[in-house]
Design an enzyme around this catalytic site. Structure first.
Site, PDB file in Angstrom:
ATOM      1  N   THR A 180       0.855  -1.189   0.000  1.00  0.00           N
ATOM      2  CA  THR A 180       0.000   0.000   0.000  1.00  0.00           C
ATOM      3  C   THR A 180       0.886   1.232   0.000  1.00  0.00           C
ATOM      4  O   THR A 180       1.996   1.194   0.501  1.00  0.00           O
ATOM      5  CB  THR A 180      -0.845  -0.038   1.289  1.00  0.00           C
ATOM      6  N   ARG A 208     -14.293  -7.087  -0.756  1.00  0.00           N
ATOM      7  CA  ARG A 208     -13.708  -6.777   0.555  1.00  0.00           C
ATOM      8  C   ARG A 208     -13.171  -5.331   0.558  1.00  0.00           C
ATOM      9  O   ARG A 208     -12.562  -4.877  -0.392  1.00  0.00           O
ATOM     10  CB  ARG A 208     -12.573  -7.758   0.839  1.00  0.00           C
ATOM     11  N   VAL A 209     -13.413  -4.626   1.649  1.00  0.00           N
ATOM     12  CA  VAL A 209     -12.896  -3.266   1.795  1.00  0.00           C
ATOM     13  C   VAL A 209     -11.925  -3.253   2.968  1.00  0.00           C
ATOM     14  O   VAL A 209     -12.239  -3.761   4.046  1.00  0.00           O
ATOM     15  CB  VAL A 209     -14.054  -2.270   2.051  1.00  0.00           C
ATOM     16  N   GLY A 210     -10.744  -2.702   2.758  1.00  0.00           N
ATOM     17  CA  GLY A 210      -9.735  -2.662   3.814  1.00  0.00           C
ATOM     18  C   GLY A 210      -9.812  -1.388   4.635  1.00  0.00           C
ATOM     19  O   GLY A 210     -10.813  -0.661   4.616  1.00  0.00           O
ATOM     20  N   THR A 231      -0.466   1.168   6.823  1.00  0.00           N
ATOM     21  CA  THR A 231      -0.286   0.035   5.918  1.00  0.00           C
ATOM     22  C   THR A 231      -0.156  -1.251   6.727  1.00  0.00           C
ATOM     23  O   THR A 231       0.504  -1.275   7.770  1.00  0.00           O
ATOM     24  CB  THR A 231       0.947   0.202   5.018  1.00  0.00           C
ATOM     25  N   GLY A 232      -0.795  -2.309   6.254  1.00  0.00           N
ATOM     26  CA  GLY A 232      -0.725  -3.582   6.967  1.00  0.00           C
ATOM     27  C   GLY A 232      -2.025  -4.346   6.796  1.00  0.00           C
ATOM     28  O   GLY A 232      -2.794  -4.067   5.876  1.00  0.00           O
TER      29      GLY A 232
HETATM   30  N1  ASP Z   1      -3.904  -2.053   4.471  1.00  0.00           N
HETATM   31  C1  ASP Z   1      -4.112  -2.634   3.180  1.00  0.00           C
HETATM   32  C2  ASP Z   1      -5.408  -3.394   3.186  1.00  0.00           C
HETATM   33  O1  ASP Z   1      -5.656  -4.124   4.119  1.00  0.00           O
HETATM   34  C3  ASP Z   1      -3.002  -3.546   2.735  1.00  0.00           C
HETATM   35  C4  ASP Z   1      -1.569  -3.108   2.986  1.00  0.00           C
HETATM   36  O2  ASP Z   1      -1.343  -2.073   3.599  1.00  0.00           O
HETATM   37  O3  ASP Z   1      -0.632  -3.818   2.567  1.00  0.00           O
HETATM   38  O4  ASP Z   1      -6.136  -3.292   2.242  1.00  0.00           O
END
Ligand code: ASP
Length: 311
Positions: A180, A208-210, A231-232
């Site tokens: 991200t 799906r929504v993050g 991010t994560g």
């Molecule tokens: N936070 C993002 C999500 O869950 C993914 C990421 O940061 O790598 O959509």
């Protein structure tokens, strides 16, 4: 409006990074991608531009770079397609715009900003979001524009076990790492802004929504306190309301930015779940992560600058 602050910009390219033994030429490509994005945002701030313009510009550069999991480099859903999420927030007035599960928008962060500035609503998803984008003449691409051979291999590896993974989770030796992307900035007028954009997690369910497009989960900005981009594992950041919890700790608990952010990353979030970047209204900034690394970079008006991947 008079100039009062020394501007600063901080960016990230995801909390799941390439392994330490990656070929130096490959590492160089990531560093260069971060540098170009950092400079493009910083130049706006340096010319007296707004934090909002700066964070959007940096994120656009990262969306255009196939090395990072946003825009062009978006990972695959379990259906073998790409669904993108993005958000932007203006610290002056807590205006917020976001989009989720869009499949044909070249720069989701631009759509997020267009929503913020041209709609009563804050979040548009899927087809409705794309209709809105069409009305505002944003650039469309085919879903196959986001295709990438290495990323497809990641999907094929994730599918049999039904696991949902961040980039590199499955293949620590993979030369291609992504994540991200996000940016936070303080401009010379003392205004804060944050922007985040993502392809999400490999093998995520369709629809799906993050955390990225959810106010207070993956993206937040308020001039009273700070601007944050996360991010994560999105589900973890949603549950903990990671971004706005830093704001709350600062506003109500009077904690300094770095303490508030560290408490969230190291005490509230699960270990190895991700990281974030944040800047406060005085220009202090922090980039904590609980993963082995996080693509990250910052630049201040005083000339202080750094680009890092690992610890
Ligand atoms: N936070 C993002 C999500 O869950 C993914 C990421 O940061 O790598 O959509």
């Amino acid at each position: 409006m008079s100039v009062v602050m020394e501007p600063v910009i901080v960016i990230h390219g995801g909390a799941r990074v390439i392994p330490g033994n990656t070929a130096p030429e490959k590492v160089e490509q990531y560093m260069l991608g971060l540098k170009v994005a950092l400079e493009s945002g910083f130049n706006i701030l340096n010319d007296g531009g707004s934090a909002l313009d700066a964070v959007m510009e940096s994120v656009i550069f990262l969306e255009d770079n196939p090395l990072f999991n946003a825009g062009r480099g978006a990972v695959y859903t379990s259906c073998g397609t790409h669904e993108l999420d993005a958000a932007i927030m203006d610290g002056r007035n807590r205006n917020f715009g976001a989009t989720c599960t869009v499949k044909h928008i070249k720069h989701p962060v631009k759509l997020a900003r267009t929503i913020m500035e041209n709609s009563y609503h804050h979040i548009f998803s899927g087809e409705g979001a794309e209709d809105f984008a069409r009305k505002h003449n944003l650039e469309f691409v085919k879903n196959s524009f986001f295709d990438d051979e290495d990323r497809y291999k990641e999907l094929l590896k994730a599918r049999p076990d039904g696991v949902i993974v961040r980039d590199h989770d499955l293949d620590p030796g993979a030369p291609k790492g992504m994540g991200t992307v996000g940016a936070v900035a303080l401009d010379s007028f003392g205004n804060l802004a944050a922007a985040t954009s993502t392809g999400g997690l490999t093998n995520k369910s369709c629809g799906r929504v993050g955390d990225t497009p959810l106010l207070g989960a993956g993206t937040f900005a308020d001039n009273q306190t700070c601007a944050v981009s996360c991010t994560g594992f999105g589900e973890e950041f949603i549950k903990k309301l990671a971004a706005s919890d830093i704001h709350a700790k600062m506003l109500y608990g009077h904690m300094p930015l770095d303490e508030a952010a560290e408490e969230v990353v190291f005490k509230h979030l699960e270990p190895d779940s991700g990281g974030l970047i944040a800047v406060d209204r005085k220009g202090n900034f922090t980039m904590p992560f609980n993963t082995p690394g996080m693509f990250r970079a910052y630049r201040t008006a005083a000339g202080d600058s750094s680009i890092k991947i690992w610890e």
